[in-house]
Design a protein around this motif. Structure first.
Motif, PDB file in Angstrom:
ATOM      1  N   THR A  54      21.822   5.875  58.121  1.00 40.70           N
ATOM      2  CA  THR A  54      22.763   6.380  57.116  1.00 40.70           C
ATOM      3  C   THR A  54      23.429   7.660  57.600  1.00 40.70           C
ATOM      4  OG1 THR A  54      21.489   5.400  55.307  1.00 40.70           O
ATOM      5  CG2 THR A  54      23.028   7.159  54.737  1.00 40.70           C
ATOM      6  N   TYR A  57      25.899   6.839  60.308  1.00 39.80           N
ATOM      7  CA  TYR A  57      27.069   6.189  59.711  1.00 39.80           C
ATOM      8  C   TYR A  57      28.027   7.237  59.142  1.00 39.80           C
ATOM      9  CZ  TYR A  57      29.810   2.941  56.840  1.00 39.80           C
ATOM     10  OH  TYR A  57      30.836   2.213  56.277  1.00 39.80           O
ATOM     11  N   HIS A  58      27.500   8.146  58.336  1.00 38.12           N
ATOM     12  CA  HIS A  58      28.355   9.146  57.695  1.00 38.12           C
ATOM     13  C   HIS A  58      28.886  10.177  58.685  1.00 38.12           C
ATOM     14  CE1 HIS A  58      27.869   7.657  53.658  1.00 38.12           C
ATOM     15  NE2 HIS A  58      26.548   7.710  53.744  1.00 38.12           N
ATOM     16  N   THR A  59      28.150  10.413  59.765  1.00 38.64           N
ATOM     17  CA  THR A  59      28.607  11.370  60.779  1.00 38.64           C
ATOM     18  C   THR A  59      29.766  10.808  61.589  1.00 38.64           C
ATOM     19  OG1 THR A  59      26.411  12.387  60.976  1.00 38.64           O
ATOM     20  CG2 THR A  59      27.932  12.699  62.827  1.00 38.64           C
ATOM     21  N   SER A  61      31.658   8.117  60.818  1.00 38.86           N
ATOM     22  CA  SER A  61      32.679   7.458  60.008  1.00 38.86           C
ATOM     23  C   SER A  61      34.045   8.151  60.031  1.00 38.86           C
ATOM     24  CB  SER A  61      32.196   7.322  58.557  1.00 38.86           C
ATOM     25  OG  SER A  61      33.207   6.803  57.726  1.00 38.86           O
TER      26      SER A  61
END
Length: 205
Positions: A54, A57-59, A61
């Motif tokens: 997670t 993913y957020h880093t 994105s």
């Protein structure tokens, strides 16, 4: 789903040859875009375990969305089928494809063992206002994996529209795969397949 990251892929795709080659230059605007993407990949690799899927993913994105023309890639990977999608299907496919693209980076680049990216060249392509940026992903054992990025301009910004690894075009592979699914099983099945692959990426499968 077939992806460019699978180590069992063999052979080469002549997709890039269709664009033609121009004059090689160095350190241009297209290279800056690729360098930004690769720097973000290195970030999630180096802190991969602490971030978890997670976090990775957020880093990564925002950088993937900034450096890729995901809407255009989504249209290209379904080819002629795009015209048959209604507005809702187009929106659903682009969003699902966006999630899949980011999940591939977050799921595959999760460990660091001294690897690095080396930019080799930036080449203007003869067909259209496009550029080819070539780089090596140098593994810890010294093996070089060649990454080729094709970029085009969107509102005066260079964006990635195709990535090939060791001569294998992810766009070409997906176009063949997705077209087959759409012809045989239809749109809902394609979306379910993409969502299934996103889940596999999240679990490192």
């Amino acid at each position: 789903m077939i992806t460019i990251w699978n180590t069992h892929l063999v052979g080469a795709v002549v997709f890039l040859m269709a664009w033609g080659y121009g004059v090689t230059t160095f350190a241009g605007e297209a290279t800056t875009v690729v360098t930004e993407l690769q720097a973000s990949i290195m970030t999630i690799m180096k802190d991969g375990r602490n971030l978890g899927y997670t976090g990775r993913y957020h880093t990564v994105s925002p950088t993937v969305e900034k450096t890729h023309d995901l809407a255009t890639i989504a249209r290209l990977v379904v080819g002629r089928h795009w015209k048959g999608f209604d507005a809702s299907q187009k929106s659903t496919f682009v969003e699902t494809f966006r999630n899949l693209s980011i999940s591939m980076y977050a799921g595959r680049f999760k460990d660091y063992g001294g690897e690095r990216f080396d930019i080799l060249s930036e080449t203007a392509l003869k067909r259209g206002n496009r550029k080819l940026v070539t780089s090596h992903f140098v593994k810890s054992d010294g093996e070089n994996i060649t990454f080729n990025y094709i970029l085009h301009q969107v509102h005066d910004e260079w964006k990635i529209i195709s990535v090939s690894v060791n001569g294998v075009s992810d766009l070409a592979l997906k176009r063949a795969e997705y077209g087959g699914i759409l012809r045989k099983d239809g749109f809902p099945t394609l979306i379910e397949r993409l969502k299934s692959q996103i889940e596999k990426n999240a679990h490192g499968l």
